[in-house]
Design an enzyme around this catalytic site. Sequence first.
Site, PDB file in Angstrom:
ATOM      1  N   ALA A   1       7.557   2.605  16.129  1.00  0.00           N
ATOM      2  CA  ALA A   1       8.656   3.106  15.286  1.00  0.00           C
ATOM      3  C   ALA A   1       8.399   2.990  13.787  1.00  0.00           C
ATOM      4  O   ALA A   1       9.318   3.195  12.995  1.00  0.00           O
ATOM      5  CB  ALA A   1       9.984   2.450  15.652  1.00  0.00           C
ATOM      6  N   ALA A   2       7.147   2.712  13.386  1.00  0.00           N
ATOM      7  CA  ALA A   2       6.848   2.711  11.942  1.00  0.00           C
ATOM      8  C   ALA A   2       7.215   4.068  11.345  1.00  0.00           C
ATOM      9  O   ALA A   2       7.822   4.163  10.269  1.00  0.00           O
ATOM     10  CB  ALA A   2       5.364   2.437  11.708  1.00  0.00           C
ATOM     11  N   GLY A   3       6.842   5.129  12.074  1.00  0.00           N
ATOM     12  CA  GLY A   3       7.144   6.481  11.600  1.00  0.00           C
ATOM     13  C   GLY A   3       8.648   6.719  11.505  1.00  0.00           C
ATOM     14  O   GLY A   3       9.129   7.343  10.551  1.00  0.00           O
ATOM     15  N   ASP A   4       9.399   6.222  12.478  1.00  0.00           N
ATOM     16  CA  ASP A   4      10.854   6.420  12.458  1.00  0.00           C
ATOM     17  C   ASP A   4      11.478   5.718  11.249  1.00  0.00           C
ATOM     18  O   ASP A   4      12.340   6.275  10.563  1.00  0.00           O
ATOM     19  CB  ASP A   4      11.482   5.871  13.746  1.00  0.00           C
ATOM     20  CG  ASP A   4      11.082   6.704  14.965  1.00  0.00           C
ATOM     21  OD1 ASP A   4      10.738   7.887  14.791  1.00  0.00           O
ATOM     22  OD2 ASP A   4      11.109   6.158  16.086  1.00  0.00           O
TER      23      ASP A   4
HETATM   24  P1  ATP Z   1       4.615   5.625  15.058  1.00  0.00           P
HETATM   25  O1  ATP Z   1       4.288   6.743  16.024  1.00  0.00           O
HETATM   26  O2  ATP Z   1       3.852   4.349  15.291  1.00  0.00           O
HETATM   27  O3  ATP Z   1       6.065   5.401  14.869  1.00  0.00           O
HETATM   28  P2  ATP Z   1       3.611   7.507  13.088  1.00  0.00           P
HETATM   29  O4  ATP Z   1       2.286   7.870  13.675  1.00  0.00           O
HETATM   30  O5  ATP Z   1       4.707   8.496  13.156  1.00  0.00           O
HETATM   31  O6  ATP Z   1       4.083   6.094  13.619  1.00  0.00           O
HETATM   32  P3  ATP Z   1       2.294   6.324  10.810  1.00  0.00           P
HETATM   33  O7  ATP Z   1       1.503   7.286  10.001  1.00  0.00           O
HETATM   34  O8  ATP Z   1       1.555   5.425  11.735  1.00  0.00           O
HETATM   35  O9  ATP Z   1       3.446   7.148  11.539  1.00  0.00           O
HETATM   36  O10 ATP Z   1       3.152   5.375   9.843  1.00  0.00           O
HETATM   37  C1  ATP Z   1       4.182   5.848   9.003  1.00  0.00           C
HETATM   38  C2  ATP Z   1       4.200   5.023   7.737  1.00  0.00           C
HETATM   39  O11 ATP Z   1       4.472   3.658   8.084  1.00  0.00           O
HETATM   40  C3  ATP Z   1       2.883   5.021   6.977  1.00  0.00           C
HETATM   41  O12 ATP Z   1       2.796   6.099   6.052  1.00  0.00           O
HETATM   42  C4  ATP Z   1       2.955   3.654   6.271  1.00  0.00           C
HETATM   43  O13 ATP Z   1       3.684   3.756   5.055  1.00  0.00           O
HETATM   44  C5  ATP Z   1       3.730   2.782   7.263  1.00  0.00           C
HETATM   45  N1  ATP Z   1       2.799   1.989   8.109  1.00  0.00           N
HETATM   46  C6  ATP Z   1       2.332   2.324   9.344  1.00  0.00           C
HETATM   47  N2  ATP Z   1       1.490   1.378   9.814  1.00  0.00           N
HETATM   48  C7  ATP Z   1       1.412   0.424   8.863  1.00  0.00           C
HETATM   49  C8  ATP Z   1       0.701  -0.828   8.726  1.00  0.00           C
HETATM   50  N3  ATP Z   1      -0.107  -1.280   9.700  1.00  0.00           N
HETATM   51  N4  ATP Z   1       0.883  -1.540   7.591  1.00  0.00           N
HETATM   52  C9  ATP Z   1       1.707  -1.116   6.603  1.00  0.00           C
HETATM   53  N5  ATP Z   1       2.404   0.042   6.661  1.00  0.00           N
HETATM   54  C10 ATP Z   1       2.266   0.816   7.775  1.00  0.00           C
END
Ligand code: ATP
Length: 310
Positions: A256-259
């Site tokens: 949920a980093a992306g969310d």
């Molecule tokens: P997910 O599918 O895991 O929810 P996502 O693939 O949609 O994520 P990511 O590009 O992985 O999205 O991450 C979105 C944002 O979260 C990144 O641009 C960054 O700012 C932050 N982020 C993700 N991973 C990390 C990390 N390991 N450390 C710090 N910030 C992170």
Amino acid sequence: MNSTTPKTGKILVVGSTNTDMVVKTDHLPRPGETVLGGTFLMNPGGKGANQAVAAARLGAEVTFVCKTGNDLFGVTTRQQLAEEGIDTSFVFTDPHEPSGVALIAVDNRAENTIVVASGANASLLPLDINKALAAIDACDLVLMQLETPMPTIEYVASLAAERGKRVVLNPAPAATLSEQLLKNLYLITPNETEAELITGIPVRDERSAEQAARTIHRAGVRHVIVTLGKKGALLCEGGRCEVIPAHRVEAVDTTAAGDVFNAGLVVALSEGRNLTDAVRFGAKAAAISVTRMGAQASAPYRSETDAFYG
Ligand code: ATP
């Protein structure tokens, strides 16, 4: 309100809500195998709900349009959303379909298998959106993902764009998008995989991410952000591109980093901040979330994000 207090933004999230049912096991079952699992956890999930909850915790007034089944999961979901301060007036109930669920097995190496039954999420239709026009009129900004039917997403985007609302699409999970949908978007936020699927350009590094972003911009989307995980995010504002680095943190769970990033982004935009500041705010919120376990459970509150200087 003093001059440093931001205006509260009004965000409409249209999307999915699921109940994640997670069982921990020593190993994942092979076809036909039954495995005795360990701990069972039930967590609220679905990209729509995750983003709605994260945006509410970050201080926005959030209305969430979604559909659940007429079952216990649906009742619990509505209650949980209301407890987060989200307006649930447009949480619709399907009398025939069950609520969406995700069945997740996680082994002791953190590998997983996930099966999603979309259930009522798949019956959130344009007809439902006609009942939620007041919510589109009242918001500053609309945020959507791709876990609900594409015709519904396209319909919301066209209604909102007609009304002069900014429409932000987090195109996850990856899918191809129609020309008309792209033209109705103010901002799109693919990760590397999604940017590749939309453009056909293999996205491997900043340079190829920029090529993909420029291609999406030329297809009609005003602004593009390609998220690059722990490397940060590439912001292409109109045709001007820059990488905004992520914060260095000890990540324990990036679910949920992306969310959370998307929620932070739209909260800042709805408060009148520019795109660069909005990416920085989203990156702070996401950085906090990856230091904690869980999806919605990891979403930070506004006070935590304002106090974060990572
Ligand atoms: P997910 O599918 O895991 O929810 P996502 O693939 O949609 O994520 P990511 O590009 O992985 O999205 O991450 C979105 C944002 O979260 C990144 O641009 C960054 O700012 C932050 N982020 C993700 N991973 C990390 C990390 N390991 N450390 C710090 N910030 C992170």
